[in-house]
Design an enzyme around this catalytic site. Structure first.
Site, PDB file in Angstrom:
ATOM      1  N   CYS A 117      33.184  51.362  15.714  1.00 45.94           N
ATOM      2  CA  CYS A 117      33.071  52.789  16.046  1.00 45.94           C
ATOM      3  C   CYS A 117      33.056  53.593  14.749  1.00 45.94           C
ATOM      4  O   CYS A 117      33.901  53.370  13.879  1.00 45.94           O
ATOM      5  CB  CYS A 117      34.247  53.218  16.928  1.00 45.94           C
ATOM      6  SG  CYS A 117      34.158  54.942  17.428  1.00 45.94           S
ATOM      7  N   LEU A 118      32.095  54.509  14.667  1.00 41.73           N
ATOM      8  CA  LEU A 118      31.989  55.327  13.452  1.00 41.73           C
ATOM      9  C   LEU A 118      33.222  56.219  13.289  1.00 41.73           C
ATOM     10  O   LEU A 118      33.499  56.674  12.183  1.00 41.73           O
ATOM     11  CB  LEU A 118      30.707  56.171  13.502  1.00 41.73           C
ATOM     12  CG  LEU A 118      29.408  55.347  13.601  1.00 41.73           C
ATOM     13  CD1 LEU A 118      28.213  56.261  13.862  1.00 41.73           C
ATOM     14  CD2 LEU A 118      29.187  54.515  12.340  1.00 41.73           C
ATOM     15  N   HIS A 158      33.650  57.887  25.000  1.00 41.67           N
ATOM     16  CA  HIS A 158      33.913  59.007  24.089  1.00 41.67           C
ATOM     17  C   HIS A 158      33.917  60.343  24.850  1.00 41.67           C
ATOM     18  O   HIS A 158      34.664  61.259  24.508  1.00 41.67           O
ATOM     19  CB  HIS A 158      32.845  59.084  22.997  1.00 41.67           C
ATOM     20  CG  HIS A 158      33.069  58.154  21.832  1.00 41.67           C
ATOM     21  ND1 HIS A 158      34.181  58.228  21.021  1.00 41.67           N
ATOM     22  CD2 HIS A 158      32.308  57.156  21.319  1.00 41.67           C
ATOM     23  CE1 HIS A 158      34.098  57.305  20.069  1.00 41.67           C
ATOM     24  NE2 HIS A 158      32.978  56.637  20.230  1.00 41.67           N
ATOM     25  N   GLY A 212      24.905  54.144  18.146  1.00 49.83           N
ATOM     26  CA  GLY A 212      25.202  55.135  19.173  1.00 49.83           C
ATOM     27  C   GLY A 212      26.027  56.260  18.582  1.00 49.83           C
ATOM     28  O   GLY A 212      26.619  56.104  17.503  1.00 49.83           O
ATOM     29  N   GLN A 225      32.067  63.056  18.878  1.00 48.07           N
ATOM     30  CA  GLN A 225      32.298  62.495  17.531  1.00 48.07           C
ATOM     31  C   GLN A 225      31.855  63.449  16.416  1.00 48.07           C
ATOM     32  O   GLN A 225      32.215  63.263  15.261  1.00 48.07           O
ATOM     33  CB  GLN A 225      31.570  61.149  17.364  1.00 48.07           C
ATOM     34  CG  GLN A 225      32.142  60.046  18.233  1.00 48.07           C
ATOM     35  CD  GLN A 225      31.368  58.762  18.073  1.00 48.07           C
ATOM     36  OE1 GLN A 225      30.349  58.572  18.731  1.00 48.07           O
ATOM     37  NE2 GLN A 225      31.809  57.892  17.198  1.00 48.07           N
ATOM     38  N   HIS A 244      30.500  52.371  25.830  1.00 52.65           N
ATOM     39  CA  HIS A 244      31.312  52.792  24.677  1.00 52.65           C
ATOM     40  C   HIS A 244      31.123  54.301  24.437  1.00 52.65           C
ATOM     41  O   HIS A 244      32.097  55.033  24.251  1.00 52.65           O
ATOM     42  CB  HIS A 244      30.882  51.977  23.455  1.00 52.65           C
ATOM     43  CG  HIS A 244      31.528  52.364  22.166  1.00 52.65           C
ATOM     44  ND1 HIS A 244      32.345  51.521  21.450  1.00 52.65           N
ATOM     45  CD2 HIS A 244      31.467  53.514  21.426  1.00 52.65           C
ATOM     46  CE1 HIS A 244      32.767  52.136  20.354  1.00 52.65           C
ATOM     47  NE2 HIS A 244      32.224  53.347  20.307  1.00 52.65           N
ATOM     48  N   GLU A 245      29.843  54.757  24.463  1.00 53.31           N
ATOM     49  CA  GLU A 245      29.574  56.183  24.206  1.00 53.31           C
ATOM     50  C   GLU A 245      30.085  57.051  25.353  1.00 53.31           C
ATOM     51  O   GLU A 245      30.602  58.154  25.121  1.00 53.31           O
ATOM     52  CB  GLU A 245      28.070  56.427  23.977  1.00 53.31           C
ATOM     53  CG  GLU A 245      27.461  55.667  22.807  1.00 53.31           C
ATOM     54  CD  GLU A 245      28.266  55.758  21.521  1.00 53.31           C
ATOM     55  OE1 GLU A 245      28.911  56.796  21.287  1.00 53.31           O
ATOM     56  OE2 GLU A 245      28.271  54.778  20.750  1.00 53.31           O
TER      57      GLU A 245
END
Ligand code: K1U
Ligand code: ZN
Length: 171
Positions: free
Chosen positions: A95-96, A141, A46, A51, A137-138
């Site tokens: 998480c990236l 963000h 994702g 991000q 999760h996304e």
């Protein structure tokens, strides 16, 4: 297409709330394509526009792609959770933007999401399991929330310090 640089904590842009898009026009469609390319390259399942430093309510997800399975990307603009199950589930999230850190987070097991797709059509889907976790999760963000914000202050601090260290070592 382009690979976009992924921001990592404590970049202040990750704590900002993203703004809705008016419509999915060519510019947003291109952003979605670039985000998918960036997510597959990372690799991740994702990615939210915040991000990559774009504070717009846009996210992409693909939980299926690997060497055996074909890509099944989901692109969403202005996603809204219109229903969430009372039943909760726990997944180990990563998480990236918080490199090399993983922790269990409890979230609703199923959610129904309304969003605008890459063709500027309004869609509603019900998702469960990992896909439901990833959508939530996304969407966090887009509110400036990281998965570590669901943890205790002590655990969050420790993970953010470790993420910063691991980024330094990889540079
Ligand atoms: O940074 C992100 O928002 C992407 C993140 C999404 C996510 C992972 C796990 C649970 C919830 C949300 C990631 O993709 S982290 C990397 C990852 O999970 C992964 C990478 C390669 C293959 C499989 C998974
Ligand atoms: Zn993330």
């Amino acid at each position: 297409m382009a690979l976009l640089p992924i921001l990592t904590a404590p970049d202040p842009r990750l704590k900002k709330k993203s703004l809705p898009v008016e419509k999915v026009d060519d510019e947003i469609k291109q952003l979605m394509k670039d985000m998918l390319e960036t997510m597959y390259d990372a690799p991740g399942i994702g990615l939210a526009a915040a991000q990559v430093g774009v504070l717009k309510r846009v996210l992409v997800i693909d939980i299926t792609k690997d060497e055996e399975n074909e890509a099944a990307p989901l692109c969403m603009a202005n996603p809204e959770i219109i229903w969430a199950s009372d039943e909760k589930t726990v997944y180990e999230e990563g998480c990236l933007s918080v490199p090399e850190q993983f922790a269990e987070v409890k979230r609703p097991e199923k959610v129904k999401v309304r969003f605008i797709d890459q063709e500027n059509e309004i869609r509603e889907i019900e998702v469960d399991g990992l896909l439901a976790t990833c959508v939530q999760h996304e969407m966090d963000h887009l509110e400036g929330v990281l998965f570590v914000d669901h943890l205790s202050t002590v655990k969050r601090g420790m993970m953010l310090r470790k993420a910063k260290k691991s980024k330094k070592l990889s540079m």
